[in-house]
Scaffold this active site. Structure first.
Site, short mmCIF file in Angstrom:
data_model
loop_
_atom_site.label_atom_id
_atom_site.label_comp_id
_atom_site.label_asym_id
_atom_site.label_seq_id
_atom_site.Cartn_x
_atom_site.Cartn_y
_atom_site.Cartn_z
N PHE A 362 39.88 39.58 44.34
CA PHE A 362 40.12 40.58 43.67
C PHE A 362 39.17 40.81 42.58
O PHE A 362 38.01 40.25 42.27
CB PHE A 362 41.57 40.20 43.04
CG PHE A 362 41.67 38.88 42.49
CD1 PHE A 362 40.66 38.31 41.77
CD2 PHE A 362 43.17 38.34 42.36
CE1 PHE A 362 40.90 37.07 41.19
CE2 PHE A 362 43.30 37.26 41.60
CZ PHE A 362 42.20 36.58 41.23
N GLU A 363 39.38 42.11 41.55
CA GLU A 363 38.36 42.51 40.74
C GLU A 363 36.98 42.98 41.48
O GLU A 363 35.88 42.84 40.99
CB GLU A 363 38.09 41.79 39.79
CG GLU A 363 39.46 41.20 38.74
CD GLU A 363 39.88 42.35 37.90
OE1 GLU A 363 39.40 43.64 38.01
OE2 GLU A 363 40.82 42.21 37.29
N GLY A 364 37.19 43.51 42.84
CA GLY A 364 36.07 43.80 43.45
C GLY A 364 35.46 42.68 44.16
O GLY A 364 35.23 41.36 43.55
#
Length: 379
Positions: A362-364
């Site tokens: 997550f968050e890229g």
């Protein structure tokens, strides 16, 4: 094996001491029960808010703690070392407040920001969609113009605190009009908004992750943050800081796994010696220490650049990449140190290993972080 931190002020040292005490009392005592039962910790975020931990990097005039990111991230690390899901949710809340603080008008900030920062509210970040995770430019959730504002229609996915949050930073494509992706400060409950069942996750089970279904929900015009079509700029601006939050959470998780492994290695004996005294295992633990210390140094370097007003986007991606890979390695090695016991739920290291995996996603994803870093090298 508490981390010996270098903090910029005596006030920051006092804050970290307070956080450690609170986290030991409120998080460490509840984490196993709630994670194993997949039960939401009702009332816990009100406690964190009352302690000022949901507003640390924001302006004092709106109820924030006015702390540098260098300090805020170390608070997140301390929380994550006790309960990763709560630390991640705290990071997401901070992320959800960023659009209004950075791009809202003075009127919008005066109206909403104090309650968001110090009023006991918890925020969610609603960017991803089922078909649009890393590819944020392909969002299809629509915000149609009405006489009073916007009608929101579409599905959002992977929302931390979804269904529990009091507000969301929502990203949708405006039509007709500019057609650009725009950012809205959406209330947590409104007619036409519903949520799916929590995702059945590998870890971080105490905090729900859900999809949201917008079925013609109406938002007032003043819920638009920034200008129409500015949504991706706002989203990416927030994500640079959010990646630092995840890097700090990953470091805290790795620190917890390291401490569990060292404690076990100092107690367990084989062939008449503590297993930590066997060179093969001692070197493994030394590598774990080096990885955790490096992760911490990397996110602190990026945070100090942010605090100094310097560009930090590339450094944020580096920190997220390094720290989350470190968490995966250290938690896996911690299971190895404990041997068969590490594979059981009698010890927390198997949970740490499950929790570490999502931090690479997550968050890229870490593949996206490599893309961001490589693109920063072109002239």
């Amino acid at each position: 094996m508490a981390v010996n931190r270098m903090l910029p002020t005596e006030e920051a040292e006092d804050l970290i001491a307070l956080v450690r005490d609170l986290a030991d009392q409120e998080l460490a005592t509840r984490v196993e029960q709630h994670e194993s039962a997949e039960a939401y910790p009702e009332g816990l975020f009100a406690i964190l808010s009352k302690a000022g931990l949901l507003s640390l990097p924001y302006p004092e005039e709106y109820g924030g703690g006015c702390q540098p990111y260098e300090v805020y991230l170390q608070v997140l690390e301390e929380l994550a070392a006790r309960w990763a899901a709560v630390a991640v949710a705290t990071s997401v809340h901070t992320l959800a407040c960023h659009p209004l603080n950075a791009f809202g008008t003075d009127t919008q900030k005066q109206r909403w920001l104090p309650d968001m920062l110090a009023g006991g509210l918890v925020g969610g970040y609603s960017l991803s969609e089922p078909q649009a995770g890393s590819d944020a430019a392909s969002l299809t959730c629509k915000a149609e113009h009405t006489e009073a504002g916007y009608r929101i229609t579409g599905t959002k996915a992977w929302i931390t605190h979804g269904g529990k949050a009091d507000f969301y930073a929502l990203f949708a494509r405006v039509s007709p009009g500019s057609g650009g992706i725009s950012c809205f400060l959406a209330p947590g409950a409104v007619d036409g908004l519903s949520f799916g069942a929590p995702e059945r996750k590998m870890g971080l089970q105490g905090i729900p992750t859900v999809s949201a279904y917008w079925d013609g929900a109406l938002l007032d015009a003043d819920r638009l943050i920034g200008s129409e079509g500015q949504g991706l700029q706002i989203a990416f601006s927030a994500l640079d800081s959010g990646r630092l939050g995840i890097a700090a959470c990953a470091t805290g998780l790795a620190q917890a796994a390291l401490e569990a492994a060292v404690a076990y290695a100092n107690e367990r004996t084989t062939f008449g010696r503590k297993i930590i005294d066997h060179q093969g295992l001692g070197f493994l633990l030394a590598d774990m220490v080096a990885v955790v210390d490096s992760a911490r140094a990397t996110y602190l370097d990026a945070a100090r650049r942010r605090d100094a007003g310097l560009p930090f986007g590339r450094q944020a991606s580096v920190a997220k990449l390094i720290a989350t890979d470190a968490a995966m390695k250290v938690t896996t090695d911690a299971v190895q140190v404990l041997g068969g016991y590490g594979y059981t739920r009698d010890f927390p290291v198997e949970r740490y290993m499950r929790e570490a995996k999502i931090m690479q996603i997550f968050e890229g994803t870490n593949q996206i972080q490599r893309l961001v870093i490589s693109r920063s090298l072109t002239h």
